[in-house]
Motif scaffolding. Structure first.
Motif, PDB file in Angstrom:
ATOM      1  N   ARG A 127      69.957  29.733   4.119  1.00  0.00           N
ATOM      2  CA  ARG A 127      68.717  29.912   4.890  1.00  0.00           C
ATOM      3  C   ARG A 127      67.660  28.938   3.951  1.00  0.00           C
ATOM      4  NH1 ARG A 127      66.003  35.568   6.505  1.00  0.00           N
ATOM      5  NH2 ARG A 127      67.826  35.048   8.071  1.00  0.00           N
ATOM      6  N   PRO A 128      67.726  28.858   2.580  1.00  0.00           N
ATOM      7  CA  PRO A 128      66.687  27.808   2.139  1.00  0.00           C
ATOM      8  C   PRO A 128      67.106  26.244   2.684  1.00  0.00           C
ATOM      9  CG  PRO A 128      67.746  29.241   0.443  1.00  0.00           C
ATOM     10  CD  PRO A 128      68.489  29.495   1.604  1.00  0.00           C
ATOM     11  N   VAL A 129      68.190  25.976   2.585  1.00  0.00           N
ATOM     12  CA  VAL A 129      68.538  24.736   3.223  1.00  0.00           C
ATOM     13  C   VAL A 129      68.176  24.588   4.628  1.00  0.00           C
ATOM     14  CG1 VAL A 129      70.371  22.927   3.544  1.00  0.00           C
ATOM     15  CG2 VAL A 129      70.461  24.218   1.547  1.00  0.00           C
ATOM     16  N   ARG A 130      68.323  25.565   5.384  1.00  0.00           N
ATOM     17  CA  ARG A 130      67.909  25.399   6.816  1.00  0.00           C
ATOM     18  C   ARG A 130      66.414  25.275   6.936  1.00  0.00           C
ATOM     19  NH1 ARG A 130      71.001  27.384  11.167  1.00  0.00           N
ATOM     20  NH2 ARG A 130      73.333  27.746  10.637  1.00  0.00           N
ATOM     21  N   VAL A 131      65.636  25.875   5.907  1.00  0.00           N
ATOM     22  CA  VAL A 131      64.165  26.052   6.103  1.00  0.00           C
ATOM     23  C   VAL A 131      63.503  24.347   5.604  1.00  0.00           C
ATOM     24  CG1 VAL A 131      62.015  26.844   5.143  1.00  0.00           C
ATOM     25  CG2 VAL A 131      63.752  28.140   5.590  1.00  0.00           C
ATOM     26  N   PRO A 135      63.444  20.565  11.384  1.00  0.00           N
ATOM     27  CA  PRO A 135      62.625  19.220  12.031  1.00  0.00           C
ATOM     28  C   PRO A 135      61.137  19.166  11.440  1.00  0.00           C
ATOM     29  CG  PRO A 135      63.718  20.030  13.630  1.00  0.00           C
ATOM     30  CD  PRO A 135      63.961  21.080  12.474  1.00  0.00           C
ATOM     31  N   LEU A 136      60.427  20.213  11.549  1.00  0.00           N
ATOM     32  CA  LEU A 136      58.811  20.109  11.190  1.00  0.00           C
ATOM     33  C   LEU A 136      58.757  20.192   9.765  1.00  0.00           C
ATOM     34  CD1 LEU A 136      57.592  23.271  13.600  1.00  0.00           C
ATOM     35  CD2 LEU A 136      57.244  20.474  13.652  1.00  0.00           C
ATOM     36  N   SER A 137      59.683  20.682   8.777  1.00  0.00           N
ATOM     37  CA  SER A 137      59.345  20.542   7.443  1.00  0.00           C
ATOM     38  C   SER A 137      59.754  19.146   7.063  1.00  0.00           C
ATOM     39  CB  SER A 137      60.594  21.565   6.837  1.00  0.00           C
ATOM     40  OG  SER A 137      60.385  22.915   6.972  1.00  0.00           O
ATOM     41  N   ALA A 138      60.772  18.500   7.475  1.00  0.00           N
ATOM     42  CA  ALA A 138      61.061  17.090   7.449  1.00  0.00           C
ATOM     43  C   ALA A 138      59.911  16.375   7.955  1.00  0.00           C
ATOM     44  CB  ALA A 138      62.392  16.729   8.378  1.00  0.00           C
ATOM     45  N   LEU A 139      59.271  16.373   8.927  1.00  0.00           N
ATOM     46  CA  LEU A 139      57.982  15.528   9.379  1.00  0.00           C
ATOM     47  C   LEU A 139      57.011  16.070   8.466  1.00  0.00           C
ATOM     48  CD1 LEU A 139      57.024  13.878  11.969  1.00  0.00           C
ATOM     49  CD2 LEU A 139      56.196  16.004  12.760  1.00  0.00           C
ATOM     50  N   LEU A 140      56.510  16.933   7.933  1.00  0.00           N
ATOM     51  CA  LEU A 140      55.689  17.355   7.146  1.00  0.00           C
ATOM     52  C   LEU A 140      55.800  16.506   5.761  1.00  0.00           C
ATOM     53  CD1 LEU A 140      54.591  21.117   7.820  1.00  0.00           C
ATOM     54  CD2 LEU A 140      53.476  18.990   8.398  1.00  0.00           C
ATOM     55  N   LEU A 141      57.053  16.752   5.342  1.00  0.00           N
ATOM     56  CA  LEU A 141      57.217  16.247   3.864  1.00  0.00           C
ATOM     57  C   LEU A 141      57.254  14.671   3.968  1.00  0.00           C
ATOM     58  CD1 LEU A 141      60.035  18.416   2.683  1.00  0.00           C
ATOM     59  CD2 LEU A 141      57.843  18.246   1.802  1.00  0.00           C
ATOM     60  N   ALA A 197      64.157  16.574  21.320  1.00  0.00           N
ATOM     61  CA  ALA A 197      63.513  17.332  20.534  1.00  0.00           C
ATOM     62  C   ALA A 197      63.221  16.119  19.195  1.00  0.00           C
ATOM     63  CB  ALA A 197      63.868  18.473  19.902  1.00  0.00           C
ATOM     64  N   ARG A 198      64.341  15.565  18.911  1.00  0.00           N
ATOM     65  CA  ARG A 198      64.186  14.563  17.811  1.00  0.00           C
ATOM     66  C   ARG A 198      63.439  13.207  18.246  1.00  0.00           C
ATOM     67  NH1 ARG A 198      70.267  13.621  16.211  1.00  0.00           N
ATOM     68  NH2 ARG A 198      71.017  14.731  18.422  1.00  0.00           N
ATOM     69  N   LEU A 199      63.565  12.866  19.579  1.00  0.00           N
ATOM     70  CA  LEU A 199      62.830  11.783  19.912  1.00  0.00           C
ATOM     71  C   LEU A 199      61.144  12.193  20.081  1.00  0.00           C
ATOM     72  CD1 LEU A 199      64.711  10.580  23.140  1.00  0.00           C
ATOM     73  CD2 LEU A 199      64.396   9.407  20.862  1.00  0.00           C
ATOM     74  N   TRP A 200      60.993  13.302  20.210  1.00  0.00           N
ATOM     75  CA  TRP A 200      59.509  13.945  19.947  1.00  0.00           C
ATOM     76  C   TRP A 200      59.253  13.818  18.694  1.00  0.00           C
ATOM     77  CZ3 TRP A 200      57.590  17.843  17.214  1.00  0.00           C
ATOM     78  CH2 TRP A 200      56.079  18.298  17.653  1.00  0.00           C
ATOM     79  N   CYS A 204      56.062  11.640  16.882  1.00  0.00           N
ATOM     80  CA  CYS A 204      55.098  12.229  16.226  1.00  0.00           C
ATOM     81  C   CYS A 204      54.745  11.132  14.768  1.00  0.00           C
ATOM     82  CB  CYS A 204      55.198  13.587  15.838  1.00  0.00           C
ATOM     83  SG  CYS A 204      55.237  14.759  17.117  1.00  0.00           S
ATOM     84  N   ALA A 205      56.006  10.891  14.133  1.00  0.00           N
ATOM     85  CA  ALA A 205      56.049  10.230  13.152  1.00  0.00           C
ATOM     86  C   ALA A 205      55.278   8.782  13.271  1.00  0.00           C
ATOM     87  CB  ALA A 205      57.238   9.925  12.272  1.00  0.00           C
ATOM     88  N   ILE A 206      55.764   8.276  14.513  1.00  0.00           N
ATOM     89  CA  ILE A 206      55.181   6.916  14.637  1.00  0.00           C
ATOM     90  C   ILE A 206      53.528   7.147  14.952  1.00  0.00           C
ATOM     91  CG2 ILE A 206      55.029   5.129  16.611  1.00  0.00           C
ATOM     92  CD1 ILE A 206      58.031   5.772  17.120  1.00  0.00           C
ATOM     93  N   ALA A 207      53.208   8.190  15.407  1.00  0.00           N
ATOM     94  CA  ALA A 207      51.748   8.343  15.673  1.00  0.00           C
ATOM     95  C   ALA A 207      51.260   8.415  14.585  1.00  0.00           C
ATOM     96  CB  ALA A 207      51.415   9.408  16.587  1.00  0.00           C
ATOM     97  N   VAL A 208      51.606   9.410  13.587  1.00  0.00           N
ATOM     98  CA  VAL A 208      50.974   9.492  12.346  1.00  0.00           C
ATOM     99  C   VAL A 208      50.852   7.989  11.538  1.00  0.00           C
ATOM    100  CG1 VAL A 208      51.072  10.733  10.191  1.00  0.00           C
ATOM    101  CG2 VAL A 208      51.542  11.868  12.330  1.00  0.00           C
ATOM    102  N   HIS A 209      51.803   7.556  11.618  1.00  0.00           N
ATOM    103  CA  HIS A 209      51.952   6.274  10.714  1.00  0.00           C
ATOM    104  C   HIS A 209      50.726   5.287  11.363  1.00  0.00           C
ATOM    105  CE1 HIS A 209      55.972   6.837   8.828  1.00  0.00           C
ATOM    106  NE2 HIS A 209      55.297   6.282   7.799  1.00  0.00           N
ATOM    107  N   ALA A 210      50.721   5.231  12.652  1.00  0.00           N
ATOM    108  CA  ALA A 210      49.817   4.328  13.315  1.00  0.00           C
ATOM    109  C   ALA A 210      48.465   4.718  12.835  1.00  0.00           C
ATOM    110  CB  ALA A 210      49.844   4.359  14.811  1.00  0.00           C
ATOM    111  N   VAL A 211      48.033   5.929  12.922  1.00  0.00           N
ATOM    112  CA  VAL A 211      46.730   6.520  12.810  1.00  0.00           C
ATOM    113  C   VAL A 211      46.368   6.341  11.274  1.00  0.00           C
ATOM    114  CG1 VAL A 211      45.135   8.357  12.699  1.00  0.00           C
ATOM    115  CG2 VAL A 211      46.591   8.079  14.915  1.00  0.00           C
ATOM    116  N   VAL A 212      47.147   6.651  10.419  1.00  0.00           N
ATOM    117  CA  VAL A 212      47.051   6.304   9.005  1.00  0.00           C
ATOM    118  C   VAL A 212      46.751   5.041   8.370  1.00  0.00           C
ATOM    119  CG1 VAL A 212      48.042   6.614   6.709  1.00  0.00           C
ATOM    120  CG2 VAL A 212      48.331   8.445   8.075  1.00  0.00           C
TER     121      VAL A 212
END
Length: 270
Positions: A127-131, A135-141, A197-200, A204-212
């Motif tokens: 469970r810890p590795v799954r958390v 995908p959302l954890s990976a995106l936030l980190l 879902a992975r393309l989405w 999101c990562a592309i959008a955040v990089h662009a805005v930042v």
């Protein structure tokens, strides 16, 4: 707040040979271990074509880390924000993609005894590795951390101390590997979402990089003590270099994708 006109010396500009020797020795040790595991795996279970390309990819990832962490880029990154951003891209995006495409978990499993392999597989499904690998954890980190890093005093605080500087590199590398693994890794990933879902996630990562990067270029909310020209140059590197890295990640997603095999319906007896 935009970048300031003076740039305090980053930690690690001095220190003699240790800042060079330590990463060089670590990378050499990793390269030696990789070559040993590849040779041992081929001897036990030959897999010539696929394992050859994976070995090349993993070697390329280690080479990219060497470019980022050794001279001439490393000393330049300590005194120029553009060098830091180049390091950020190499350590956090390009090297992780190459390392993940090398399928290090599969390589390790091919070298472990069956009992040890089952234990490692159980850990990967825990469970810890799954958390962490969600995908959302990976995106936030990997991507969400850019906001507190560059829009708060965190960047200056970390780079003012040698330990903080290396902690930043470790964060970039691990979070980048996690994101690449979730999106396009050839290693098995429990709970990995489907391609849409992975393309989405990648979008999101592309959008955040662009805005930042655009906020940083315009000097809005940026807390980086560096000359304006350096901050803008770093923002341009993030914008264009990040786009290229994310296109490569999208290409990797396409090439590593395998359609799910569904059982064929059994024809009813006449």
């Amino acid at each position: 707040m935009t970048g300031h006109g003076t740039h305090p010396g980053h930690a690690g500009t001095g220190g003699g040979l240790l800042p060079v020797l330590l990463p060089a020795l670590v990378l050499l040790a990793c390269s030696g271990l990789h070559l040993y595991l590849v040779g041992r795996a081929r001897h036990r279970n030959p897999e010539p074509v696929r394992s050859r390309w994976r070995a090349v990819s993993l070697t390329a990832g280690l080479a990219l880390l060497a470019v980022a962490l050794l001279p001439p880029l490393a000393p330049f990154a300590h005194r120029d924000f553009r060098g830091h951003m180049a390091q950020h891209l190499l350590v956090g995006m390009y090297a992780p993609l190459a390392l993940v495409l090398g399928a290090p978990v599969t390589l390790l499993l091919r070298n472990l005894r069956p009992g040890h392999g089952r234990r490692l597989t159980a850990v990967l499904h825990s469970r810890p590795v799954r958390v962490v690998a969600h995908p959302l954890s990976a995106l936030l980190l990997a991507t969400g951390s850019l906001v507190p890093l560059y829009f708060t005093p965190l960047y200056d605080s970390l780079t003012a101390h040698p330990a903080g500087h290396w902690l930043l590199h470790v964060h970039f590398l691990l979070s980048g590997c996690l994101f690449a693994y979730v999106v396009a890794g050839p290693d098995p990933a429990p709970g990995r979402p489907g391609v849409p879902a992975r393309l989405w996630l990648l979008g999101c990562a592309i959008a955040v990089h662009a805005v930042v990067s655009q906020l940083m270029y315009g000097g809005f909310f940026t807390h980086v003590h560096a000359p304006v020209a350096q901050v803008r140059g770093g923002a341009e590197l993030m914008y264009y270099g990040g786009d290229i890295a994310e296109l490569l990640l999208a290409a990797a997603l396409v090439t590593t994708w395998r359609p799910e095999r569904r059982p064929r319906p059994v024809a009813a007896a006449a």
